[in-house]
Write a protein that holds these residues in place. Structure first.
Motif, mmCIF file in Angstrom:
data_model
loop_
_atom_site.group_PDB
_atom_site.id
_atom_site.type_symbol
_atom_site.label_atom_id
_atom_site.label_comp_id
_atom_site.label_asym_id
_atom_site.label_seq_id
_atom_site.Cartn_x
_atom_site.Cartn_y
_atom_site.Cartn_z
ATOM 1 N N LEU A 216 0.744 10.279 39.734
ATOM 2 C CA LEU A 216 1.448 11.018 40.789
ATOM 3 C C LEU A 216 1.177 12.506 40.616
ATOM 4 O O LEU A 216 1.466 13.084 39.577
ATOM 5 C CB LEU A 216 2.954 10.752 40.725
ATOM 6 C CG LEU A 216 3.393 9.284 40.714
ATOM 7 C CD1 LEU A 216 4.903 9.190 40.882
ATOM 8 C CD2 LEU A 216 2.679 8.485 41.802
ATOM 9 N N ALA A 217 0.622 13.088 41.647
ATOM 10 C CA ALA A 217 0.192 14.485 41.518
ATOM 11 C C ALA A 217 0.491 15.278 42.772
ATOM 12 O O ALA A 217 -0.188 16.247 43.090
ATOM 13 C CB ALA A 217 -1.300 14.525 41.208
ATOM 14 N N ALA A 218 1.551 14.855 43.498
ATOM 15 C CA ALA A 218 1.913 15.605 44.700
ATOM 16 C C ALA A 218 2.969 16.643 44.346
ATOM 17 O O ALA A 218 4.005 16.732 44.969
ATOM 18 C CB ALA A 218 2.416 14.649 45.777
ATOM 19 N N TYR B 22 16.518 15.724 32.428
ATOM 20 C CA TYR B 22 15.819 14.439 32.382
ATOM 21 C C TYR B 22 16.708 13.294 32.855
ATOM 22 O O TYR B 22 17.934 13.383 32.796
ATOM 23 C CB TYR B 22 15.375 14.131 30.944
ATOM 24 C CG TYR B 22 14.297 15.057 30.441
ATOM 25 C CD1 TYR B 22 13.023 15.022 30.994
ATOM 26 C CD2 TYR B 22 14.549 15.945 29.413
ATOM 27 C CE1 TYR B 22 12.030 15.869 30.534
ATOM 28 C CE2 TYR B 22 13.560 16.801 28.943
ATOM 29 C CZ TYR B 22 12.296 16.757 29.506
ATOM 30 O OH TYR B 22 11.318 17.593 29.045
ATOM 31 N N GLY B 23 16.055 12.208 33.266
ATOM 32 C CA GLY B 23 16.785 10.970 33.535
ATOM 33 C C GLY B 23 17.193 10.343 32.204
ATOM 34 O O GLY B 23 16.413 10.347 31.256
ATOM 35 N N ARG B 24 18.451 9.807 32.140
ATOM 36 C CA ARG B 24 18.943 9.219 30.876
ATOM 37 C C ARG B 24 18.779 7.704 30.926
ATOM 38 O O ARG B 24 19.041 7.065 31.962
ATOM 39 C CB ARG B 24 20.414 9.544 30.657
ATOM 40 C CG ARG B 24 20.761 11.007 30.745
ATOM 41 C CD ARG B 24 20.003 11.857 29.724
ATOM 42 N NE ARG B 24 20.782 13.046 29.405
ATOM 43 C CZ ARG B 24 20.860 14.117 30.190
ATOM 44 N NH1 ARG B 24 20.182 14.150 31.315
ATOM 45 N NH2 ARG B 24 21.600 15.139 29.848
ATOM 46 N N HIS C 164 8.787 7.137 46.521
ATOM 47 C CA HIS C 164 8.069 7.361 47.782
ATOM 48 C C HIS C 164 6.600 7.676 47.491
ATOM 49 O O HIS C 164 5.684 7.174 48.164
ATOM 50 C CB HIS C 164 8.762 8.503 48.533
ATOM 51 C CG HIS C 164 8.163 8.822 49.866
ATOM 52 N ND1 HIS C 164 7.325 9.890 50.056
ATOM 53 C CD2 HIS C 164 8.280 8.200 51.072
ATOM 54 C CE1 HIS C 164 6.953 9.926 51.323
ATOM 55 N NE2 HIS C 164 7.513 8.907 51.966
ATOM 56 N N ALA C 165 6.368 8.491 46.466
ATOM 57 C CA ALA C 165 4.988 8.829 46.067
ATOM 58 C C ALA C 165 4.240 7.570 45.634
ATOM 59 O O ALA C 165 3.087 7.350 46.016
ATOM 60 C CB ALA C 165 5.004 9.855 44.935
ATOM 61 N N THR C 166 4.907 6.741 44.867
ATOM 62 C CA THR C 166 4.276 5.515 44.378
ATOM 63 C C THR C 166 3.875 4.613 45.552
ATOM 64 O O THR C 166 2.784 4.040 45.578
ATOM 65 C CB THR C 166 5.249 4.760 43.442
ATOM 66 O OG1 THR C 166 5.659 5.674 42.416
ATOM 67 C CG2 THR C 166 4.597 3.559 42.803
ATOM 68 N N LEU D 158 1.934 7.191 36.021
ATOM 69 C CA LEU D 158 1.860 8.399 35.191
ATOM 70 C C LEU D 158 2.067 9.618 36.081
ATOM 71 O O LEU D 158 1.868 9.543 37.292
ATOM 72 C CB LEU D 158 0.489 8.530 34.525
ATOM 73 C CG LEU D 158 0.032 7.443 33.563
ATOM 74 C CD1 LEU D 158 -0.756 6.371 34.279
ATOM 75 C CD2 LEU D 158 -0.844 8.068 32.490
ATOM 76 N N PHE D 159 2.440 10.729 35.468
ATOM 77 C CA PHE D 159 2.575 11.979 36.215
ATOM 78 C C PHE D 159 1.359 12.866 35.937
ATOM 79 O O PHE D 159 0.935 13.002 34.789
ATOM 80 C CB PHE D 159 3.850 12.734 35.789
ATOM 81 C CG PHE D 159 5.143 12.036 36.146
ATOM 82 C CD1 PHE D 159 5.159 11.000 37.073
ATOM 83 C CD2 PHE D 159 6.345 12.443 35.578
ATOM 84 C CE1 PHE D 159 6.351 10.367 37.415
ATOM 85 C CE2 PHE D 159 7.541 11.813 35.907
ATOM 86 C CZ PHE D 159 7.546 10.772 36.821
ATOM 87 N N GLY D 160 0.853 13.473 36.979
ATOM 88 C CA GLY D 160 -0.332 14.320 36.837
ATOM 89 C C GLY D 160 -0.102 15.579 36.036
ATOM 90 O O GLY D 160 -1.057 16.225 35.603
HETATM 91 C C1 UD1 Z 1 11.254 12.696 36.620
HETATM 92 C C2 UD1 Z 1 12.098 11.434 36.441
HETATM 93 C C3 UD1 Z 1 13.063 11.644 35.266
HETATM 94 C C4 UD1 Z 1 12.253 11.953 34.017
HETATM 95 C C5 UD1 Z 1 11.353 13.152 34.244
HETATM 96 C C6 UD1 Z 1 10.417 13.314 33.077
HETATM 97 C C7 UD1 Z 1 12.382 10.449 38.658
HETATM 98 C C8 UD1 Z 1 13.295 10.280 39.796
HETATM 99 N N1 UD1 Z 1 12.832 11.201 37.657
HETATM 100 O O1 UD1 Z 1 12.152 13.720 36.990
HETATM 101 O O2 UD1 Z 1 13.823 10.483 35.060
HETATM 102 O O3 UD1 Z 1 13.148 12.201 32.933
HETATM 103 O O4 UD1 Z 1 10.540 12.968 35.418
HETATM 104 O O5 UD1 Z 1 9.694 14.481 33.199
HETATM 105 O O6 UD1 Z 1 11.302 9.906 38.644
HETATM 106 N N2 UD1 Z 1 6.002 13.592 42.538
HETATM 107 C C9 UD1 Z 1 5.264 13.273 43.644
HETATM 108 N N3 UD1 Z 1 5.885 13.158 44.837
HETATM 109 C C10 UD1 Z 1 7.223 13.320 44.973
HETATM 110 C C11 UD1 Z 1 7.980 13.662 43.842
HETATM 111 C C12 UD1 Z 1 7.335 13.790 42.636
HETATM 112 O O7 UD1 Z 1 4.029 13.096 43.542
HETATM 113 O O8 UD1 Z 1 7.719 13.179 46.105
HETATM 114 C C13 UD1 Z 1 5.319 13.714 41.238
HETATM 115 C C14 UD1 Z 1 5.299 15.141 40.743
HETATM 116 O O9 UD1 Z 1 4.073 15.764 41.082
HETATM 117 C C15 UD1 Z 1 5.400 14.982 39.243
HETATM 118 C C16 UD1 Z 1 6.143 13.673 39.069
HETATM 119 O O10 UD1 Z 1 6.044 12.975 40.293
HETATM 120 O O11 UD1 Z 1 4.113 14.845 38.672
HETATM 121 C C17 UD1 Z 1 7.591 13.867 38.647
HETATM 122 O O12 UD1 Z 1 8.302 14.520 39.663
HETATM 123 P P1 UD1 Z 1 9.434 15.582 39.357
HETATM 124 O O13 UD1 Z 1 10.003 16.048 40.638
HETATM 125 O O14 UD1 Z 1 8.930 16.601 38.416
HETATM 126 O O15 UD1 Z 1 10.521 14.651 38.627
HETATM 127 P P2 UD1 Z 1 11.674 15.116 37.646
HETATM 128 O O16 UD1 Z 1 12.821 15.595 38.432
HETATM 129 O O17 UD1 Z 1 11.137 15.973 36.594
#
Ligand code: UD1
Ligand code: CA
Length: 450
Positions: free
Chosen positions: A10-12, A142-144, A85-87, A104-106
């Protein structure tokens, strides 16, 4: 039988806290964009297909994707409505029937393939979802992870958590594995009734648990799941990445005399029995063969260093520098697009660009290839065993034959045949007694002024 695996990166991201004109996930650690570190980890964990979900910066990120081997697919998430939604932006890929799905997160580049494999193993063992957790004394944001024995019951996002839940130090690292046969059904049922009004990927846990399916977690180090939101975190991640790579290099047989002062690029390749002295920096594209030494304060990029070659101290190898076996490039020497032949020596204060140096040739101090006329670049070829006297300028295009000898201080504009002597400088003049006359006249002038 090996299981197939789809990885979604996920990299949006919005990335506004980077204060950058570039998409956050394109910022680099070890000269490699953040998002590609996540992709590398996925591939390292046996991902059979890896796709990106990109957002508003799609163009620049997709441009990068196109250069990756093998090419990555990208899906656009046009509105940023949450991680679930991203997924689902990659719905098409999710319908293709993979055994495991990794998310994974980008912006989280330090995830280890081992951790991803451990999460996949839980899916193989029957879990519907496996979350990568970590413990931290500073869990805010963070999420718990809410546990009931071995079962993960729910993930509560910080904003939605009660005071009591906020005291939990076990957090969601953001990485998870999902059973590929159930992923689409679970994801499609996620709603957005929460503090942020977002579709939380984390809600997949309570949904799966509610269906009576096993949900597991694996625990990683906090470092492994560090996300990058600011340039401070970018620097911190870089420093952790470098520390890890130094350890790997040393354990693989590379001597680092002062590891903390050596910086690698993600693709640096160093064979065993290489010695790296203090304060050496590697840009992208460097390969160093066994037995070579890189002396202190050298900078290398796009360069190959052959077996038992020697570089520096204070050397700069630029792209296209190719040092063959036992070649020596010494202090204050810059080499660009140049092959330095076996056993050839370029020991001091020299610039070689767009050149080739034959085996066992000797390039004297202060030699310069004049390869550029302000518009075009030209090549200099120096033959095997040639000797270039100190402080010579070789004006390209020019060819110096094997075994030729160039007198020091020469400006060479014409080809020199093999075994010839070339001298291109004004002839020396000696005038007996004239030195003393000049000194006496100058001394008298000085006396007259005082
Ligand atoms: C997320 C987790 C949280 C976790 C934390 C770890 C969720 C709801 N929460 O929170 O439990 O402890 O990461 O760092 O997942 N992204 C998209 N599209 C979106 C939203 C996000 O692609 O619409 C991507 C972002 O680019 C990012 C990742 O998803 O790479 C995480 O999104 P972010 O908004 O940073 O989530 P956190 O609130 O940090
Ligand atoms: Ca985040």
């Amino acid at each position: 039988m090996t299981r197939t695996c789809l990885s979604l990166v996920l990299a949006a991201g919005e990335g506004t806290r980077m204060k950058s004109s570039r998409a956050k996930v394109l910022h680099e650690v070890a000269h490699r964009p953040l998002v590609l570190h996540a992709v590398d980890a996925a591939i390292g964990a046996g991902s059979t297909e890896t796709v990106l979900v990109v957002g508003r910066d799609a163009e620049s990120v997709v441009g990068l994707v196109g250069t990756f081997e093998p090419p990555l697919r990208a899906f656009s998430q046009l509105e940023r409505l949450g991680t679930a939604h991203a997924t689902l932006a990659a719905r098409e890929a999710l319908t293709e029937g993979f055994d495991d799905v990794l998310i994974l997160f980008g912006d989280t580049p330090l995830v280890r393939p081992e951790t991803l494999l451990a999460a996949r193993a839980e899916i193989a063992a029957g879990a519907a979802v496996c979350v990568v957790g970590f413990r931290t004394p500073r869990p805010t944001g963070y999420g718990r992870l809410i546990l009931n024995g071995r079962d993960l019951v729910a993930i509560r996002e910080h904003k939605d958590a009660s005071d009591e839940e906020r005291r939990i130090e076990l957090c969601n690292g953001g990485v998870m594995a999902i059973d590929g046969r159930r992923a689409l059904d679970l994801l499609s049922r996620i709603g957005n009734e929460n503090a942020k009004g977002e579709y939380y990927l984390t809600d997949i846990v309570s949904l799966a648990h509610g269906d009576g399916l096993p949900v597991r977690m694996v625990v990683a180090d906090e470092e492994d799941v560090l996300g990058v939101n600011t340039r401070l975190e970018l620097a911190r991640v870089e420093s952790i990445w470098q520390a890890r790579r130094r350890d790997e290099m040393m354990l693989a047989g590379v001597t680092l005399q002062a590891p903390d002062t050596v910086f690698f690029a993600s693709d640096t390749v160093i064979e065993p029995d290489v010695v790296i002295e203090p304060n050496v920096v590697f840009g992208p594209g460097v390969h160093i063969a066994s037995g070579a030494v890189v002396h202190a304060f050298s900078h290398l990029e796009g360069a190959r260093v052959g077996p038992k070659a020697s570089v520096g101290p204070f050397a700069r190898l630029r792209p296209g520098a190719d040092l063959l076996a036992r070649a020596k490039v010494g202090n204050f020497v810059e080499i660009k697009s140049t092959t330095v032949g076996e056993g050839a020596k370029v020991s001091h204060l020299t610039y070689l660009g767009d050149a080739s140096v034959g085996a066992e040739a000797n390039i004297g101090a202060g030699t310069i290839t004049c390869n550029y006329d302000g518009f075009n670049k030209y090549r200099t070829a120096i033959g095997a065993g040639a000797f270039i006297g100190s402080n010579s300028a070789l004006v390209a295009p020019v060819l110096i034959g094997d075994g030729a000898y160039v007198g020091s201080g020469s400006i060479i504009t014409e080809d020199v045949p093999a075994d010839a002597l070339a001298i291109g400088r004004a002839r020396q003049v000696v005038k007996e007694g004239r030195g003393r006359e000049i000194n006496e006249r100058n001394a008298a002038r000085k006396a007259g002024r005082s």
